[in-house]
Design an enzyme around this catalytic site. Structure first.
Site, PDB file in Angstrom:
ATOM      1  N   HIS A   1       3.419  23.795 -48.890  1.00 28.63           N
ATOM      2  CA  HIS A   1       4.484  22.773 -48.931  1.00 28.63           C
ATOM      3  C   HIS A   1       5.630  23.164 -48.009  1.00 28.63           C
ATOM      4  CE1 HIS A   1       6.761  19.523 -51.059  1.00 28.63           C
ATOM      5  NE2 HIS A   1       7.810  20.261 -50.701  1.00 28.63           N
TER       6      HIS A   1
ATOM      7  N   SER B   1      13.366   2.977 -53.602  1.00 25.11           N
ATOM      8  CA  SER B   1      13.382   2.435 -54.961  1.00 25.11           C
ATOM      9  C   SER B   1      13.968   1.027 -54.997  1.00 25.11           C
ATOM     10  CB  SER B   1      14.208   3.357 -55.865  1.00 25.11           C
ATOM     11  OG  SER B   1      15.482   3.574 -55.287  1.00 25.11           O
TER      12      SER B   1
ATOM     13  N   GLU C   1      11.506  18.579 -60.704  1.00 24.86           N
ATOM     14  CA  GLU C   1      12.111  19.715 -60.010  1.00 24.86           C
ATOM     15  C   GLU C   1      13.403  20.157 -60.696  1.00 24.86           C
ATOM     16  OE1 GLU C   1      13.066  18.732 -55.971  1.00 24.86           O
ATOM     17  OE2 GLU C   1      13.706  20.765 -55.471  1.00 24.86           O
TER      18      GLU C   1
END
Ligand code: MCF
Ligand code: FE
Length: 425
Positions: free
Chosen positions: A68, A155, A219
């Site tokens: 990542h 969003s 997270e």
């Protein structure tokens, strides 16, 4: 031309962390398939015409996997604020443009630096999360094996059509660049930042085309509060940045994981997971997904390290990543391994060292859906040789072999690195 490469210690990086003393691998130059793995002398008698190389103070292991990383944020130095995820995200929203919109030639040199930092740390494969597609051609042209995660974010319903079209365009561009060292893939940024209509469409594409998919998940404590109680930092985030009066989370932690269920048979990874609870760990296990941990990023943004007890005694594979320079001082996976070693003082240090090396090889491959990360017949020819000024272990002494631990402490840069059966270093 056949090659045999051997070293005093070969870390096979299988589930048991087997070490072959005076071990080696055999392969044909430019043919990306390991022919045989075993004792160096045996391989030499098996393939007497091969070109043979042995490193008496070396370690041979699979090329490492940084599962990542965000290359696009490579120009970040000290603009973003650390110590709390909300403060970091606010600072990123404020200073993103100065980090991203820099002069073209400077940006190109930043990408090259990021790529070289991987190679110089013995990394052969990366899970590269791309927010904009700016790093696509540099990565496709690089010697690295790349799983290229085009990231979807957004969003606001009124912007979804545009953002989805942009995402599909990036994904198509990545598909056109597909090669044995470049795999197009999809990243859903996170449950707090992605509208479910777009998420669902992308999950359907990943399931249909068998594309690897990755997402940031739980997270921060703020994210958990938002997904479970609709309150806290993210409520004010949506009010401040998007002027939504009464914002609502699209998902609960469970409904987000449930949405991923069509991806059981494709490589699926969840990054960070600092705030998962037992029930989410169970769902992740039943999804046959991997978790990716980025310890230094987690310390800087969220003051925590991943709880290894959630792995259910290794039923969930744990891969390792550096994250981007947006949340790290560098993107060197060997440094990430060293920090990880100090992050879990309650664990037996040798068992931890072996486990961490598997996170940087075998489990990285699992998370990204790659055919490497372990030295065995049929796997890709992706390996590294690290040489040391002294041997890491003397087998005639009656001490445990701590070479995996010594390796993490001392490894700086490989003297040789092969990716895709080609010498890169
Ligand atoms: O993994 C870290 C922290 N968590 C979330 N996002 C990012 C990280 N590093 C870079 N990012 C990027 C992300 O891809 O930052 C932006 C996105 O483009 C955050 S926008 C909410
Ligand atoms: Fe990230």
């Amino acid at each position: 031309m056949l090659h045999i490469w051997g070293a005093r210690e070969a870390f096979i990086c299988d589930e048991h962390f087997s070490i072959v003393h005076n071990g080696g691998i055999a392969f044909e130059e430019n043919v990306d398939k390991i022919l045989a793995v075993g004792e160096y002398d045996t391989l030499c008698s098996q393939f007497p015409n091969a070109k043979m190389q042995f490193f008496p103070q070396g370690v041979l292991l699979p090329a490492l996997i940084n599962a990542h990383i965000h290359f696009e944020f490579g120009a970040h130095f000290a603009q973003f604020c650390y110590g709390d995820f909300g403060t970091w995200l606010d600072s990123l929203m404020d200073s993103r443009d100065e980090v991203l919109h820099i002069q073209n030639t400077y940006f190109e040199s930043i990408l090259t630096q990021g790529i070289n930092e991987q190679i110089n740390a013995g990394v052969g494969s990366v899970g590269a999360v791309s927010s904009y597609g700016y790093d696509m051609s540099a990565l496709a042209l690089s010697p690295l094996r790349v799983v290229y995660f085009n990231e979807a974010i957004g969003s606001n319903p009124s912007a979804i059509d545009f953002l989805y079209a942009n995402m599909l365009e990036r994904l198509n561009n990545a598909k056109n660049l597909s090669s044995p060292t470049f795999t197009p893939a999809i990243a859903l940024h996170s449950p707090y930042s992605l509208h479910p209509i777009m998420a669902q469409k992308l999950i359907d594409i990943a399931a249909k085309d068998k594309l690897p998919l990755s997402t940031h998940f739980l997270e921060s404590a703020h994210e958990r509060e938002w997904l479970t109680q609709n309150s806290g930092y993210f409520k004010t985030f949506f009010q401040r940045f998007f002027h939504i009066e009464n914002p609502q989370s699209f998902y609960s932690p469970q409904s987000f994981l449930d949405m991923l269920s069509p991806l059981r048979d494709t490589p699926l990874s969840l990054t960070h997971c600092l705030h998962i609870k037992e029930e989410e760990a169970k769902s992740i296990e039943s999804l046959q997904a991997s978790i990716i941990t980025c310890p230094r990023s987690n310390r800087l943004l969220n003051n925590a390290f991943f709880s290894r007890s959630h792995l259910h005694n290794k039923q969930i594979p744990l891969a390792l990543g550096t994250d981007g320079k947006s949340s790290n001082n560098n993107v060197n996976l060997l440094d990430e391994l060293r920090v990880s070693l100090y992050a879990y003082p309650q664990e037996d240090i040798l068992a931890l060292a072996k486990s961490l090396l598997l996170s940087a090889t075998l489990y990285g491959a699992k998370a990204l859906g790659l055919n490497n990360g372990t030295l065995s017949e049929g796997k890709n020819v992706d390996f590294a040789i690290f040489e040391f000024s002294q041997p890491l272990f003397y087998p005639n002494q009656s001490r445990p072999n701590q070479s995996p631990l010594q390796f993490i402490l001392h490894a700086k840069t490989p003297s040789h690195l092969y990716i895709n059966a080609k010498a890169v270093l």
